[in-house]
Write a protein that holds these residues in place. Structure first.
Motif, PDB file in Angstrom:
ATOM      1  N   MET A 174       0.808  -1.188   0.000  1.00 53.18           N
ATOM      2  CA  MET A 174       0.000   0.000   0.000  1.00 53.18           C
ATOM      3  C   MET A 174       0.854   1.257   0.000  1.00 53.18           C
ATOM      4  O   MET A 174       0.345   2.329  -0.289  1.00 53.18           O
ATOM      5  CB  MET A 174      -0.922   0.022   1.213  1.00 53.18           C
ATOM      6  N   ALA A 175       2.121   1.141   0.321  1.00 49.45           N
ATOM      7  CA  ALA A 175       2.991   2.314   0.361  1.00 49.45           C
ATOM      8  C   ALA A 175       3.112   2.963  -1.018  1.00 49.45           C
ATOM      9  O   ALA A 175       3.102   4.194  -1.130  1.00 49.45           O
ATOM     10  CB  ALA A 175       4.364   1.935   0.898  1.00 49.45           C
ATOM     11  N   ILE A 176       3.203   2.160  -2.057  1.00 52.35           N
ATOM     12  CA  ILE A 176       3.302   2.705  -3.419  1.00 52.35           C
ATOM     13  C   ILE A 176       1.994   3.407  -3.776  1.00 52.35           C
ATOM     14  O   ILE A 176       2.004   4.493  -4.369  1.00 52.35           O
ATOM     15  CB  ILE A 176       3.641   1.598  -4.432  1.00 52.35           C
ATOM     16  N   PHE A 177       0.891   2.800  -3.435  1.00 56.45           N
ATOM     17  CA  PHE A 177      -0.428   3.395  -3.692  1.00 56.45           C
ATOM     18  C   PHE A 177      -0.523   4.758  -3.001  1.00 56.45           C
ATOM     19  O   PHE A 177      -0.928   5.748  -3.607  1.00 56.45           O
ATOM     20  CB  PHE A 177      -1.501   2.434  -3.170  1.00 56.45           C
ATOM     21  N   GLN A 178      -0.132   4.810  -1.748  1.00 49.52           N
ATOM     22  CA  GLN A 178      -0.161   6.064  -0.996  1.00 49.52           C
ATOM     23  C   GLN A 178       0.780   7.084  -1.621  1.00 49.52           C
ATOM     24  O   GLN A 178       0.456   8.263  -1.717  1.00 49.52           O
ATOM     25  CB  GLN A 178       0.221   5.821   0.468  1.00 49.52           C
ATOM     26  N   PHE A 179       1.952   6.641  -2.072  1.00 48.88           N
ATOM     27  CA  PHE A 179       2.919   7.541  -2.717  1.00 48.88           C
ATOM     28  C   PHE A 179       2.316   8.195  -3.962  1.00 48.88           C
ATOM     29  O   PHE A 179       2.452   9.394  -4.175  1.00 48.88           O
ATOM     30  CB  PHE A 179       4.190   6.771  -3.087  1.00 48.88           C
ATOM     31  N   VAL A 180       1.639   7.402  -4.794  1.00 50.58           N
ATOM     32  CA  VAL A 180       1.017   7.936  -6.012  1.00 50.58           C
ATOM     33  C   VAL A 180      -0.050   8.971  -5.648  1.00 50.58           C
ATOM     34  O   VAL A 180      -0.126  10.032  -6.273  1.00 50.58           O
ATOM     35  CB  VAL A 180       0.424   6.802  -6.880  1.00 50.58           C
ATOM     36  N   LEU A 181      -0.849   8.679  -4.637  1.00 44.21           N
ATOM     37  CA  LEU A 181      -1.865   9.638  -4.205  1.00 44.21           C
ATOM     38  C   LEU A 181      -1.229  10.915  -3.674  1.00 44.21           C
ATOM     39  O   LEU A 181      -1.681  12.020  -3.988  1.00 44.21           O
ATOM     40  CB  LEU A 181      -2.763   9.036  -3.133  1.00 44.21           C
ATOM     41  N   ASP A 182      -0.194  10.774  -2.886  1.00 43.18           N
ATOM     42  CA  ASP A 182       0.476  11.934  -2.301  1.00 43.18           C
ATOM     43  C   ASP A 182       1.159  12.797  -3.346  1.00 43.18           C
ATOM     44  O   ASP A 182       1.309  14.004  -3.157  1.00 43.18           O
ATOM     45  CB  ASP A 182       1.499  11.493  -1.246  1.00 43.18           C
ATOM     46  N   SER A 183       1.573  12.196  -4.454  1.00 43.10           N
ATOM     47  CA  SER A 183       2.265  12.962  -5.497  1.00 43.10           C
ATOM     48  C   SER A 183       1.326  13.939  -6.193  1.00 43.10           C
ATOM     49  O   SER A 183       1.770  14.909  -6.792  1.00 43.10           O
ATOM     50  CB  SER A 183       2.889  12.022  -6.532  1.00 43.10           C
ATOM     51  N   LEU A 197     -12.128   4.337  -7.535  1.00 43.99           N
ATOM     52  CA  LEU A 197     -13.055   3.813  -6.524  1.00 43.99           C
ATOM     53  C   LEU A 197     -14.086   2.869  -7.149  1.00 43.99           C
ATOM     54  O   LEU A 197     -14.419   1.836  -6.565  1.00 43.99           O
ATOM     55  CB  LEU A 197     -13.752   4.988  -5.828  1.00 43.99           C
ATOM     56  N   HIS A 198     -14.560   3.191  -8.360  1.00 43.55           N
ATOM     57  CA  HIS A 198     -15.486   2.282  -9.057  1.00 43.55           C
ATOM     58  C   HIS A 198     -14.820   0.912  -9.261  1.00 43.55           C
ATOM     59  O   HIS A 198     -15.435  -0.121  -9.022  1.00 43.55           O
ATOM     60  CB  HIS A 198     -15.861   2.839 -10.433  1.00 43.55           C
ATOM     61  N   PHE A 199     -13.567   0.922  -9.716  1.00 45.56           N
ATOM     62  CA  PHE A 199     -12.875  -0.338  -9.981  1.00 45.56           C
ATOM     63  C   PHE A 199     -12.650  -1.140  -8.705  1.00 45.56           C
ATOM     64  O   PHE A 199     -12.789  -2.359  -8.703  1.00 45.56           O
ATOM     65  CB  PHE A 199     -11.544  -0.089 -10.684  1.00 45.56           C
ATOM     66  N   LEU A 200     -12.311  -0.454  -7.626  1.00 48.58           N
ATOM     67  CA  LEU A 200     -12.075  -1.156  -6.369  1.00 48.58           C
ATOM     68  C   LEU A 200     -13.346  -1.791  -5.810  1.00 48.58           C
ATOM     69  O   LEU A 200     -13.279  -2.783  -5.087  1.00 48.58           O
ATOM     70  CB  LEU A 200     -11.479  -0.202  -5.331  1.00 48.58           C
ATOM     71  N   CYS A 201     -14.487  -1.240  -6.150  1.00 48.08           N
ATOM     72  CA  CYS A 201     -15.759  -1.749  -5.618  1.00 48.08           C
ATOM     73  C   CYS A 201     -16.289  -2.951  -6.389  1.00 48.08           C
ATOM     74  O   CYS A 201     -17.283  -3.554  -5.979  1.00 48.08           O
ATOM     75  CB  CYS A 201     -16.802  -0.634  -5.619  1.00 48.08           C
ATOM     76  N   ARG A 202     -15.645  -3.318  -7.470  1.00 52.22           N
ATOM     77  CA  ARG A 202     -16.097  -4.480  -8.259  1.00 52.22           C
ATOM     78  C   ARG A 202     -15.590  -5.777  -7.641  1.00 52.22           C
ATOM     79  O   ARG A 202     -14.486  -5.850  -7.132  1.00 52.22           O
ATOM     80  CB  ARG A 202     -15.580  -4.360  -9.680  1.00 52.22           C
ATOM     81  N   GLY A 203     -16.400  -6.801  -7.727  1.00 52.05           N
ATOM     82  CA  GLY A 203     -15.981  -8.120  -7.252  1.00 52.05           C
ATOM     83  C   GLY A 203     -15.906  -8.200  -5.741  1.00 52.05           C
ATOM     84  O   GLY A 203     -16.424  -7.349  -5.021  1.00 52.05           O
ATOM     85  N   LYS A 204     -15.252  -9.238  -5.285  1.00 48.50           N
ATOM     86  CA  LYS A 204     -15.122  -9.476  -3.850  1.00 48.50           C
ATOM     87  C   LYS A 204     -14.252  -8.385  -3.226  1.00 48.50           C
ATOM     88  O   LYS A 204     -13.189  -8.061  -3.737  1.00 48.50           O
ATOM     89  CB  LYS A 204     -14.492 -10.838  -3.610  1.00 48.50           C
ATOM     90  N   ILE A 205     -14.720  -7.833  -2.126  1.00 44.51           N
ATOM     91  CA  ILE A 205     -13.949  -6.804  -1.427  1.00 44.51           C
ATOM     92  C   ILE A 205     -13.209  -7.474  -0.282  1.00 44.51           C
ATOM     93  O   ILE A 205     -13.807  -7.879   0.713  1.00 44.51           O
ATOM     94  CB  ILE A 205     -14.852  -5.664  -0.936  1.00 44.51           C
ATOM     95  N   ASP A 206     -11.895  -7.611  -0.466  1.00 44.45           N
ATOM     96  CA  ASP A 206     -11.063  -8.227   0.563  1.00 44.45           C
ATOM     97  C   ASP A 206     -10.373  -7.138   1.384  1.00 44.45           C
ATOM     98  O   ASP A 206     -10.631  -5.951   1.196  1.00 44.45           O
ATOM     99  CB  ASP A 206     -10.053  -9.192  -0.059  1.00 44.45           C
ATOM    100  N   SER A 207      -9.505  -7.533   2.285  1.00 45.40           N
ATOM    101  CA  SER A 207      -8.869  -6.564   3.186  1.00 45.40           C
ATOM    102  C   SER A 207      -7.984  -5.567   2.428  1.00 45.40           C
ATOM    103  O   SER A 207      -7.923  -4.390   2.792  1.00 45.40           O
ATOM    104  CB  SER A 207      -8.059  -7.284   4.265  1.00 45.40           C
ATOM    105  N   LYS A 208      -7.329  -6.011   1.364  1.00 48.01           N
ATOM    106  CA  LYS A 208      -6.473  -5.104   0.582  1.00 48.01           C
ATOM    107  C   LYS A 208      -7.313  -4.059  -0.144  1.00 48.01           C
ATOM    108  O   LYS A 208      -6.975  -2.878  -0.168  1.00 48.01           O
ATOM    109  CB  LYS A 208      -5.621  -5.878  -0.426  1.00 48.01           C
ATOM    110  N   LYS A 209      -8.415  -4.496  -0.767  1.00 44.92           N
ATOM    111  CA  LYS A 209      -9.305  -3.553  -1.447  1.00 44.92           C
ATOM    112  C   LYS A 209      -9.913  -2.585  -0.433  1.00 44.92           C
ATOM    113  O   LYS A 209     -10.015  -1.393  -0.692  1.00 44.92           O
ATOM    114  CB  LYS A 209     -10.435  -4.287  -2.172  1.00 44.92           C
ATOM    115  N   ASN A 210     -10.322  -3.106   0.703  1.00 45.15           N
ATOM    116  CA  ASN A 210     -10.911  -2.273   1.742  1.00 45.15           C
ATOM    117  C   ASN A 210      -9.920  -1.208   2.199  1.00 45.15           C
ATOM    118  O   ASN A 210     -10.282  -0.035   2.361  1.00 45.15           O
ATOM    119  CB  ASN A 210     -11.363  -3.139   2.910  1.00 45.15           C
ATOM    120  N   GLU A 211      -8.674  -1.595   2.387  1.00 44.59           N
ATOM    121  CA  GLU A 211      -7.637  -0.648   2.798  1.00 44.59           C
ATOM    122  C   GLU A 211      -7.425   0.420   1.725  1.00 44.59           C
ATOM    123  O   GLU A 211      -7.333   1.607   2.027  1.00 44.59           O
ATOM    124  CB  GLU A 211      -6.329  -1.389   3.075  1.00 44.59           C
ATOM    125  N   ALA A 212      -7.376   0.002   0.460  1.00 47.43           N
ATOM    126  CA  ALA A 212      -7.193   0.948  -0.641  1.00 47.43           C
ATOM    127  C   ALA A 212      -8.364   1.918  -0.726  1.00 47.43           C
ATOM    128  O   ALA A 212      -8.178   3.123  -0.940  1.00 47.43           O
ATOM    129  CB  ALA A 212      -7.017   0.202  -1.960  1.00 47.43           C
TER     130      ALA A 212
END
Length: 70
Positions: free
Chosen positions: A1-10, A26-41
């Protein structure tokens, strides 16, 4: 998640950038099964100011997709 946060912070790309179909990250993250990684993102995006009420070309919000509404 650090890379994801870095991209957002940039702030290189708008957090609610939409593709040709009107979908945001956010639309893409909400598709399919929502696991802990998707929830965190999703939480990271929402805390960074992502708008969950943006509709795509099918008039669906990310909330609609997560709940399989409409």
């Amino acid at each position: 998640m650090a890379i994801f946060q870095f991209v957002l912070d940039s702030k290189r790309y708008p957090i609610d950038l939409q593709d040709k179909d009107g979908n945001t990250l956010l639309h893409f993250l909400c598709r399919g099964k929502i696991d802990s990684k998707k929830n965190e993102a999703m939480n990271i995006l929402l805390k960074a100011g992502a708008n969950p009420l943006i509709t795509n070309n099918e008039m669906k919000t990310s909330i609609d997709i997560a709940c399989n509404l409409r």
